[in-house]
Design a protein around this motif. Structure first.
Motif, short mmCIF file in Angstrom:
data_model
loop_
_atom_site.label_atom_id
_atom_site.label_comp_id
_atom_site.label_asym_id
_atom_site.label_seq_id
_atom_site.Cartn_x
_atom_site.Cartn_y
_atom_site.Cartn_z
N SER A 1 -2.74 -10.45 -3.66
CA SER A 1 -1.79 -9.16 -2.81
C SER A 1 -2.29 -8.13 -3.26
O SER A 1 -1.83 -7.08 -2.81
N PHE A 2 -3.03 -7.97 -4.43
CA PHE A 2 -3.36 -6.47 -4.95
C PHE A 2 -2.20 -5.60 -5.09
O PHE A 2 -2.16 -4.54 -4.56
N SER A 3 -1.19 -6.04 -5.86
CA SER A 3 0.07 -5.28 -5.96
C SER A 3 0.41 -5.78 -7.46
O SER A 3 0.29 -6.55 -8.02
N TYR B 1 -3.78 -0.34 -4.09
CA TYR B 1 -3.93 0.54 -3.11
C TYR B 1 -3.51 -0.03 -1.76
O TYR B 1 -3.48 -1.26 -1.77
N LEU B 2 -3.26 0.62 -0.76
CA LEU B 2 -2.79 0.05 0.35
C LEU B 2 -3.77 -0.51 1.42
O LEU B 2 -3.49 -0.98 2.65
N ASP B 3 -4.97 0.20 1.47
CA ASP B 3 -5.91 0.05 2.37
C ASP B 3 -6.70 -1.38 2.02
O ASP B 3 -7.70 -1.26 1.13
N VAL C 1 -4.94 8.48 -3.01
CA VAL C 1 -3.97 8.84 -3.92
C VAL C 1 -2.60 7.96 -2.94
O VAL C 1 -2.86 8.05 -1.70
N ASN C 2 -1.75 7.14 -3.66
CA ASN C 2 -0.80 6.73 -3.21
C ASN C 2 0.64 6.80 -3.79
O ASN C 2 0.55 7.01 -4.91
N VAL D 1 -4.39 8.67 6.53
CA VAL D 1 -3.21 8.40 5.86
C VAL D 1 -2.13 7.28 6.40
O VAL D 1 -2.26 7.06 7.65
N GLU D 2 -1.78 6.57 5.53
CA GLU D 2 -1.30 5.35 6.04
C GLU D 2 0.20 5.38 5.33
O GLU D 2 0.40 5.54 4.31
#
Length: 332
Positions: free
Chosen positions: A15-17, A128-130, A291-292, A324-325
């Motif tokens: 999940s990369f979280s 990361y969100l991407d 950056v997030n 931008v997400e």
């Protein structure tokens, strides 16, 4: 081997979280426990590409579901894991078919089936969100999964996997060694080898590290060698890097640094920078900052916003320029 801890690490890597790994236990039947897990993720993305018009779109392809079984019998532990997401099609909103991500069997310390490459385990990740471009430029750059066999001896993992080069005479190889220190610090040493398109068997190495600074953490990753573009996603051939130019194997050197700042139990922020220098004539040197900010409304539900910029294009979903997400993710 602590198998619950090992599976938790797998779930986190999947999940990369930094949010806690979750699963729904369905029960135990004939010495086998069964659980389902995954998440639903909705994204809204604004793009400001260098070579095209601005655009805005949404997608939910990253949503995924998995089924896990764990059998304890005759002193052995057998794990079965299968997971799919909806990136079977390339373009957002089109052909969102179910795609197989993982399908493997783990018998004690041995793993066979489709799952992360040994090169993927070379990297210390931060949030990361991407999903498509976030780790690009590291050895986990393509979220690469393949059919493989691996064995783990305490901190040492040896992996032989289906070669990226379809004409290769030998499997791609990876050796990882993990060093864990007091305070949660860790160091990952990796050696990689594969046969590239010109028939040469080439190699490279990587160092990944995580340094704990109280609740915060600093991740530093570096790699160097030939044949690594197939895993970083950077180099000759782009996202399907052949790692060969004019009949010669191409080398690259990459660096990635990230810092996670934990504001409190509900808020965290990340800043990261990746740079890769490729020894080629095609000018595929790469750099990307991001950056997030991520907020856990409850442990299972998080929302976030991320800005990132790519100096190269990697297909229609990762254009050169800025993105931008804004996203929401519900894990179960």
């Amino acid at each position: 081997m602590n198998y619950p801890k090992s599976l938790l690490a797998l779930a986190v890597a999947t999940s990369f979280s930094a949010a806690p790994a979750l699963a729904l236990d369905l029960g135990t039947y004939n010495d086998t426990s069964i659980s389902i897990g995954g998440y639903l993720k909705a994204e809204a993305i604004y793009e400001d590409p260098e070579q095209d018009d601005d655009r805005f779109f949404g997608r939910a392809n990253q949503s995924r579901i998995n089924l896990k079984t764990v059998t304890q019998k005759q002193g052995h532990t057998i794990v079965g894991f299968v997971e799919g997401d909806f990136y079977g099609g390339l373009y957002p909103g089109e052909n969102n078919d179910l795609r197989l991500r993982h399908a493997f069997i783990k018998f004690d310390n041995a793993t066979v089936g489709q799952t992360w490459t040994g090169q993927f385990w070379a990297v210390a990740y931060n949030d990361y969100l991407d999903f498509l471009g976030g780790p690009r430029g590291t050895l986990g750059g393509l979220n690469f999964r393949t059919t493989l066999a691996s064995y783990q001896f305490n901190n040492l993992r040896i992996t032989a996997q289906d070669p990226v080069n379809n004409d290769a005479d030998a499997p791609d190889l990876a050796i990882n060694y993990n060093l864990n220190f007091d305070g949660g610090h860790r160091l990952i040493l990796t050696a990689s080898g594969r046969e590239v398109a010109n028939g040469d068997y080439v190699g490279g190495g990587a160092i990944g590290s995580e340094i704990k600074l109280g609740r915060h953490s600093l991740t530093l990753n570096a790699h160097h060698g030939e044949g690594l573009g197939a895993f970083t996603g950077v180099g000759v051939g782009g996202s399907l890097a052949s790692d060969v130019e004019n009949g010669e194997a191409v080398s690259q050197t990459g660096f990635n640094a990230g810092f996670r700042y934990v504001i409190n139990d509900q808020w965290r922020a990340n800043v990261a920078y990746t740079k890769v220098e490729v020894d080629d004539q095609a000018d595929t040197d790469y750099e990307a900052p991001r950056v997030n900010l991520i907020h856990n409304i409850i442990p299972e539900l998080e929302v976030g916003v991320e800005w990132r910029k790519y100096n190269l294009a990697f297909g229609p979903l990762i254009p050169e320029g800025q993105q931008v997400e804004v996203m929401a993710k519900y894990s179960f």
